[in-house]
Scaffold this motif. Structure first.
Motif, PDB file in Angstrom:
ATOM      1  N   GLN A 110      23.842  12.154  12.033  1.00 46.96           N
ATOM      2  CA  GLN A 110      22.540  11.985  11.387  1.00 46.96           C
ATOM      3  C   GLN A 110      22.561  12.284   9.879  1.00 46.96           C
ATOM      4  O   GLN A 110      22.039  11.487   9.106  1.00 46.96           O
ATOM      5  CB  GLN A 110      21.466  12.821  12.093  1.00 46.96           C
ATOM      6  CG  GLN A 110      20.077  12.680  11.487  1.00 46.96           C
ATOM      7  CD  GLN A 110      19.601  11.238  11.393  1.00 46.96           C
ATOM      8  OE1 GLN A 110      19.911  10.406  12.229  1.00 46.96           O
ATOM      9  NE2 GLN A 110      18.852  10.934  10.344  1.00 46.96           N
ATOM     10  N   GLN A 118      24.260   9.350   8.212  1.00 48.90           N
ATOM     11  CA  GLN A 118      23.455   8.142   8.320  1.00 48.90           C
ATOM     12  C   GLN A 118      22.280   8.189   7.346  1.00 48.90           C
ATOM     13  O   GLN A 118      21.928   7.194   6.726  1.00 48.90           O
ATOM     14  CB  GLN A 118      22.943   7.940   9.749  1.00 48.90           C
ATOM     15  CG  GLN A 118      22.251   6.600   9.944  1.00 48.90           C
ATOM     16  CD  GLN A 118      23.174   5.423   9.688  1.00 48.90           C
ATOM     17  OE1 GLN A 118      24.265   5.338  10.251  1.00 48.90           O
ATOM     18  NE2 GLN A 118      22.755   4.501   8.830  1.00 48.90           N
ATOM     19  N   ALA A 119      21.659   9.359   7.183  1.00 45.27           N
ATOM     20  CA  ALA A 119      20.545   9.504   6.242  1.00 45.27           C
ATOM     21  C   ALA A 119      21.021   9.233   4.815  1.00 45.27           C
ATOM     22  O   ALA A 119      20.332   8.564   4.043  1.00 45.27           O
ATOM     23  CB  ALA A 119      19.942  10.901   6.354  1.00 45.27           C
ATOM     24  N   ILE A 156      23.615   7.371   3.929  1.00 50.69           N
ATOM     25  CA  ILE A 156      23.912   5.936   3.845  1.00 50.69           C
ATOM     26  C   ILE A 156      22.633   5.145   3.629  1.00 50.69           C
ATOM     27  O   ILE A 156      22.560   4.268   2.762  1.00 50.69           O
ATOM     28  CB  ILE A 156      24.660   5.463   5.120  1.00 50.69           C
ATOM     29  CG1 ILE A 156      26.070   6.037   5.148  1.00 50.69           C
ATOM     30  CG2 ILE A 156      24.696   3.933   5.180  1.00 50.69           C
ATOM     31  CD1 ILE A 156      26.793   5.860   6.470  1.00 50.69           C
ATOM     32  N   ASN A 157      21.599   5.452   4.397  1.00 46.85           N
ATOM     33  CA  ASN A 157      20.327   4.743   4.266  1.00 46.85           C
ATOM     34  C   ASN A 157      19.706   4.947   2.887  1.00 46.85           C
ATOM     35  O   ASN A 157      19.171   4.013   2.289  1.00 46.85           O
ATOM     36  CB  ASN A 157      19.344   5.182   5.350  1.00 46.85           C
ATOM     37  CG  ASN A 157      19.794   4.755   6.730  1.00 46.85           C
ATOM     38  OD1 ASN A 157      20.613   3.872   6.887  1.00 46.85           O
ATOM     39  ND2 ASN A 157      19.253   5.415   7.740  1.00 46.85           N
ATOM     40  N   GLU A 158      19.770   6.182   2.386  1.00 45.98           N
ATOM     41  CA  GLU A 158      19.214   6.476   1.066  1.00 45.98           C
ATOM     42  C   GLU A 158      19.980   5.721  -0.022  1.00 45.98           C
ATOM     43  O   GLU A 158      19.385   5.159  -0.931  1.00 45.98           O
ATOM     44  CB  GLU A 158      19.257   7.975   0.792  1.00 45.98           C
ATOM     45  CG  GLU A 158      18.671   8.354  -0.540  1.00 45.98           C
ATOM     46  CD  GLU A 158      18.749   9.854  -0.827  1.00 45.98           C
ATOM     47  OE1 GLU A 158      18.554  10.214  -1.986  1.00 45.98           O
ATOM     48  OE2 GLU A 158      19.009  10.631   0.104  1.00 45.98           O
ATOM     49  N   THR A 159      21.287   5.688   0.073  1.00 41.80           N
ATOM     50  CA  THR A 159      22.115   5.012  -0.918  1.00 41.80           C
ATOM     51  C   THR A 159      21.846   3.510  -0.936  1.00 41.80           C
ATOM     52  O   THR A 159      21.783   2.896  -1.999  1.00 41.80           O
ATOM     53  CB  THR A 159      23.608   5.287  -0.634  1.00 41.80           C
ATOM     54  OG1 THR A 159      23.824   6.690  -0.649  1.00 41.80           O
ATOM     55  CG2 THR A 159      24.490   4.625  -1.673  1.00 41.80           C
ATOM     56  N   ARG A 160      21.644   2.921   0.206  1.00 48.33           N
ATOM     57  CA  ARG A 160      21.381   1.480   0.281  1.00 48.33           C
ATOM     58  C   ARG A 160      20.068   1.103  -0.385  1.00 48.33           C
ATOM     59  O   ARG A 160      19.874  -0.036  -0.778  1.00 48.33           O
ATOM     60  CB  ARG A 160      21.365   1.025   1.732  1.00 48.33           C
ATOM     61  CG  ARG A 160      22.729   0.948   2.338  1.00 48.33           C
ATOM     62  CD  ARG A 160      22.674   0.432   3.751  1.00 48.33           C
ATOM     63  NE  ARG A 160      24.014   0.314   4.285  1.00 48.33           N
ATOM     64  CZ  ARG A 160      24.291   0.334   5.565  1.00 48.33           C
ATOM     65  NH1 ARG A 160      23.336   0.447   6.462  1.00 48.33           N
ATOM     66  NH2 ARG A 160      25.532   0.227   5.975  1.00 48.33           N
ATOM     67  N   SER A 161      19.151   2.037  -0.498  1.00 49.06           N
ATOM     68  CA  SER A 161      17.844   1.730  -1.078  1.00 49.06           C
ATOM     69  C   SER A 161      17.820   1.908  -2.597  1.00 49.06           C
ATOM     70  O   SER A 161      16.780   1.769  -3.214  1.00 49.06           O
ATOM     71  CB  SER A 161      16.765   2.603  -0.437  1.00 49.06           C
ATOM     72  OG  SER A 161      16.953   3.956  -0.814  1.00 49.06           O
ATOM     73  N   ARG A 162      18.945   2.203  -3.199  1.00 50.36           N
ATOM     74  CA  ARG A 162      18.998   2.449  -4.645  1.00 50.36           C
ATOM     75  C   ARG A 162      19.709   1.331  -5.373  1.00 50.36           C
ATOM     76  O   ARG A 162      20.455   0.564  -4.803  1.00 50.36           O
ATOM     77  CB  ARG A 162      19.732   3.758  -4.907  1.00 50.36           C
ATOM     78  CG  ARG A 162      18.986   4.925  -4.334  1.00 50.36           C
ATOM     79  CD  ARG A 162      19.512   6.193  -4.826  1.00 50.36           C
ATOM     80  NE  ARG A 162      18.676   7.246  -4.243  1.00 50.36           N
ATOM     81  CZ  ARG A 162      18.836   8.499  -4.441  1.00 50.36           C
ATOM     82  NH1 ARG A 162      19.792   8.899  -5.229  1.00 50.36           N
ATOM     83  NH2 ARG A 162      18.051   9.379  -3.883  1.00 50.36           N
TER      84      ARG A 162
END
Length: 144
Positions: A5, A8-9, A11-17
């Motif tokens: 987790q 994954q959090a 990774i998700n945050e990085t993809r939104s930048r």
């Protein structure tokens, strides 16, 4: 593949930048740290972030939108760096063109790139105008 987790959090945050977020985040952590030194001028991260914001706002006011391709014709300089991050901040696509191209080469690349905006430094205006004429292009944003 499932990640733990915390990973994954991240990774998700990085993809939104986007790349301009690096300037914004560093400006918060180290506002007075040198970000850009060019020809004796020193920009801190907070100063660079402000310049990027102002430039992005000016581009937005001129019609640059998310997803637009922005062709930039410039020598390597401070303004080129600011434009790189400002275009990213808008969610637009930065499309640098080599300043040593002739008008025909530039016309071909501009036509194939689908650039909706063209930004060129003053010294390159005549060749960019010739390229736009040759390619029969009229970008919605043209800034020199």
């Amino acid at each position: 593949m499932a990640f733990p987790q915390p990973l994954q959090a991240l990774i998700n945050e990085t993809r939104s930048r986007d790349v301009s977020d690096a300037i914004r985040l560093t400006a918060r952590r180290s506002p007075d740290k040198a970000a850009l030194i060019y020809e004796g001028a020193r920009d801190t991260f907070s100063g660079l972030n402000e310049l990027v914001d102002r430039t992005a706002n000016a581009l937005r006011e001129r019609g640059v939108q998310e997803g637009d391709r922005v062709a930039v014709i410039s020598h390597n300089n401070r303004t080129l760096v600011i434009l790189r991050f400002a275009v990213a901040r808008l969610g637009a696509v930065f499309a640098p063109l080599n300043f040593m191209l002739n008008a025909s080469e530039m016309a071909y690349i501009l036509a194939m790139s689908g650039a909706q905006a063209v930004i060129a430094e003053d010294a390159l205006c005549s060749i960019v105008d010739a390229a736009l004429t040759e390619a029969s292009l009229s970008p919605h944003v043209k800034a020199y």
